[in-house]
Design a protein around this motif. Structure first.
Motif, PDB file in Angstrom:
ATOM      1  N   ASP A   1      -0.409  -6.403   1.654  1.00  0.00           N
ATOM      2  CA  ASP A   1      -0.173  -5.036   2.117  1.00  0.00           C
ATOM      3  C   ASP A   1      -1.152  -4.047   1.497  1.00  0.00           C
ATOM      4  O   ASP A   1      -1.474  -3.025   2.100  1.00  0.00           O
ATOM      5  CB  ASP A   1       1.271  -4.618   1.829  1.00  0.00           C
ATOM      6  N   THR A   2      -1.633  -4.338   0.303  1.00  0.00           N
ATOM      7  CA  THR A   2      -2.661  -3.491  -0.302  1.00  0.00           C
ATOM      8  C   THR A   2      -3.934  -3.555   0.523  1.00  0.00           C
ATOM      9  O   THR A   2      -4.573  -2.517   0.797  1.00  0.00           O
ATOM     10  CB  THR A   2      -2.945  -3.922  -1.746  1.00  0.00           C
TER      11      THR A   2
ATOM     12  N   THR B   1      -4.002   4.656  -2.858  1.00  0.00           N
ATOM     13  CA  THR B   1      -3.571   3.514  -2.052  1.00  0.00           C
ATOM     14  C   THR B   1      -2.873   2.479  -2.908  1.00  0.00           C
ATOM     15  O   THR B   1      -1.778   2.001  -2.563  1.00  0.00           O
ATOM     16  CB  THR B   1      -4.783   2.878  -1.346  1.00  0.00           C
ATOM     17  N   TRP B   2      -3.483   2.104  -4.023  1.00  0.00           N
ATOM     18  CA  TRP B   2      -2.872   1.116  -4.914  1.00  0.00           C
ATOM     19  C   TRP B   2      -1.496   1.582  -5.382  1.00  0.00           C
ATOM     20  O   TRP B   2      -0.516   0.833  -5.307  1.00  0.00           O
ATOM     21  CB  TRP B   2      -3.765   0.900  -6.145  1.00  0.00           C
TER      22      TRP B   2
ATOM     23  N   VAL C   1       1.247   1.615  -2.473  1.00  0.00           N
ATOM     24  CA  VAL C   1       1.782   0.299  -2.078  1.00  0.00           C
ATOM     25  C   VAL C   1       2.663  -0.258  -3.182  1.00  0.00           C
ATOM     26  O   VAL C   1       3.756  -0.779  -2.912  1.00  0.00           O
ATOM     27  CB  VAL C   1       0.632  -0.674  -1.747  1.00  0.00           C
ATOM     28  N   ALA C   2       2.219  -0.157  -4.423  1.00  0.00           N
ATOM     29  CA  ALA C   2       3.019  -0.682  -5.540  1.00  0.00           C
ATOM     30  C   ALA C   2       4.383  -0.009  -5.609  1.00  0.00           C
ATOM     31  O   ALA C   2       5.416  -0.665  -5.803  1.00  0.00           O
ATOM     32  CB  ALA C   2       2.265  -0.496  -6.857  1.00  0.00           C
TER      33      ALA C   2
END
Length: 429
Positions: free
Chosen positions: A148-149, A29-30, A33-34
């Motif tokens: 958003d994260t 997930t991290w 998004v990044a």
């Protein structure tokens, strides 16, 4: 004499398979998004010279450092955070990269502090930083990434809020009232909600101030800095403005941060800040002794507190559990029904694995029923039965208890690849 009982050290964790899977969920997930935001990944050493951290923090961190002397006589430390390493790397190599630099990192950090809810001595952090852009638009970009994260982890606007403060606002306040020792004064503001009224009154009296005067400043939206107002407008244009609140009681770290500082809080207030960051324009200049001067803004999120928050939030936890269910260790379990066919079974297993399909099997001769039970407990969708009828094989859908025959003319790899893309309904031969 009793035998030694080896346990993990206080504040350090074992990662059993489920814990590893949850860690992978956070990482995915991290990272996702990044990368959507155009950030690129970097990594820094786990161990750095202790001098790097002492130069960055002064007297703030030494008691929390995992610090030791190595075999070469060097004074080294397990990194307590990654920002200092980032600043060192950028200071040495920034000419090789166009500005602004949007970098992120995911990795372990170590702090010697008392283990408690949301805090361990070894933890994993997601770090995102923008280097080389002084405009508040960079702060807005970073806060949007943080929002958003949280959304990508399954939280909603009812679950969390971004509270932001600004050093500029407090410096103006201090300047107008002739307060020179801003660091000492901000330490008072940091404890304004925790100190007893009489203790707070005594502290503020040294500056000819009352609690009423300070709270009047804190509660007046007009005291937001122009930078904060620009950030708010930027996020509003993105449809994210409602997540950001001005909160001038947030002053922790303003001796280090040079502009906007923000923290993510859960709206139920069941835990401390979930993540946070801000603008730190002086760090690279300080660590490079003035050789490189680049503005920076960044934020960090730790795996321990965010996992706690997920587990306390039903809809975020449901999203995690659904993800885990879609990450089986085994997709196809091969049942060897006839030991004479084991060489052919091994060939089929190798072909399926080469095609990227997760396959498991009993490595030694085992009764059919026991193999079938292992197939069911493995979490596999299919059991591929290879017996005396080979090259004809049976493919069973374990959930629906239906099956289909794979003929000698068909490719077992192609058949299973196609089946994996379909729902687990009845198979029609």
């Amino acid at each position: 004499m009793s035998k030694p009982n080896f346990n993990s050290l206080p504040g350090f964790r074992d990662f059993a398979p489920r814990d590893c899977a949850i860690r992978n969920y956070l990482f995915e997930t991290w990272r996702g998004v990044a990368q959507r935001y155009g950030f690129v990944e970097y990594e820094a050493p786990i161990v750095e010279s202790t001098e790097l951290y002492l130069k960055k923090t002064g007297d703030e961190l030494p008691t929390q450092l995992f610090r030791f002397e190595d075999q070469g006589g060097r004074d080294i430390t397990l990194r307590p955070e990654v920002t200092a390493s980032l600043a060192r790397m950028v200071g040495a190599n920034q000419r090789n990269y166009p500005k602004p630099m949007k970098w992120f990192e995911i990795g372990p950090c170590f702090r010697f502090e008392k283990p408690q809810k949301g805090r361990t001595r070894e933890f994993i952090q997601f770090n995102a930083d923008i280097i080389g852009e002084a405009d508040p638009a960079a702060d807005a970009e970073l806060i949007a990434l943080a929002i958003d994260t949280m959304l990508a982890l399954g939280f909603t606007k009812k679950d969390f809020v971004i509270r932001a403060s600004d050093r500029e606002s407090w410096l103006r306040f201090c300047s107008e009232r002739g307060i020179e020792d801003t660091t000492a004064f901000l330490q008072i503001i940091d404890k304004i909600e925790r100190d007893k009224p009489e203790v707070l009154a005594e502290k503020l009296a040294k500056y000819d101030l009352t609690e009423e005067q300070v709270r009047e400043f804190i509660n007046d939206p007009a005291n937001a800095s122009p930078a904060f107002q620009q950030i708010q407008a930027d996020l509003t244009a993105r449809g994210l403005g409602e997540y950001l609140q001005l909160d001038l009681t947030i002053v922790r770290g303003l001796a280090y941060y040079t502009g906007t500082v923000f923290e993510i809080f859960d709206t139920s207030k069941s835990m401390r800040a979930i993540a946070g960051g801000g603008r730190y324009d002086e760090l690279i200049k300080g660590l490079s002794d003035g050789a490189v001067d680049l503005p920076c803004t960044g934020f960090a999120m730790g795996d321990v507190v965010i996992r706690n928050f997920i587990e306390e939030t039903p809809h975020a936890l449901m999203q995690l559990e659904c993800w885990l269910q879609n990450q089986p260790a085994c997709e196809v379990y091969v049942v060897v029904a006839d030991e004479d066919q084991r060489p052919n079974a091994l060939k089929a297993i190798a072909d399926l694995r080469t095609a990227g399909i997760k396959v498991d099997f009993s490595m030694t001769p085992t009764k059919f029923n026991k193999q079938f039970k292992s197939a069911q407990s493995s979490g596999a969708r299919f059991a591929l039965i290879i017996g005396a009828e080979y090259p004809e094989m049976q493919l069973k859908i374990l959930e629906s208890r239906t099956e289909v025959t794979i003929s000698a003319e068909e490719s077992v790899v192609e058949v299973i690849q196609e089946r994996l893309t379909q729902p687990d309904g009845p198979l029609i031969a």
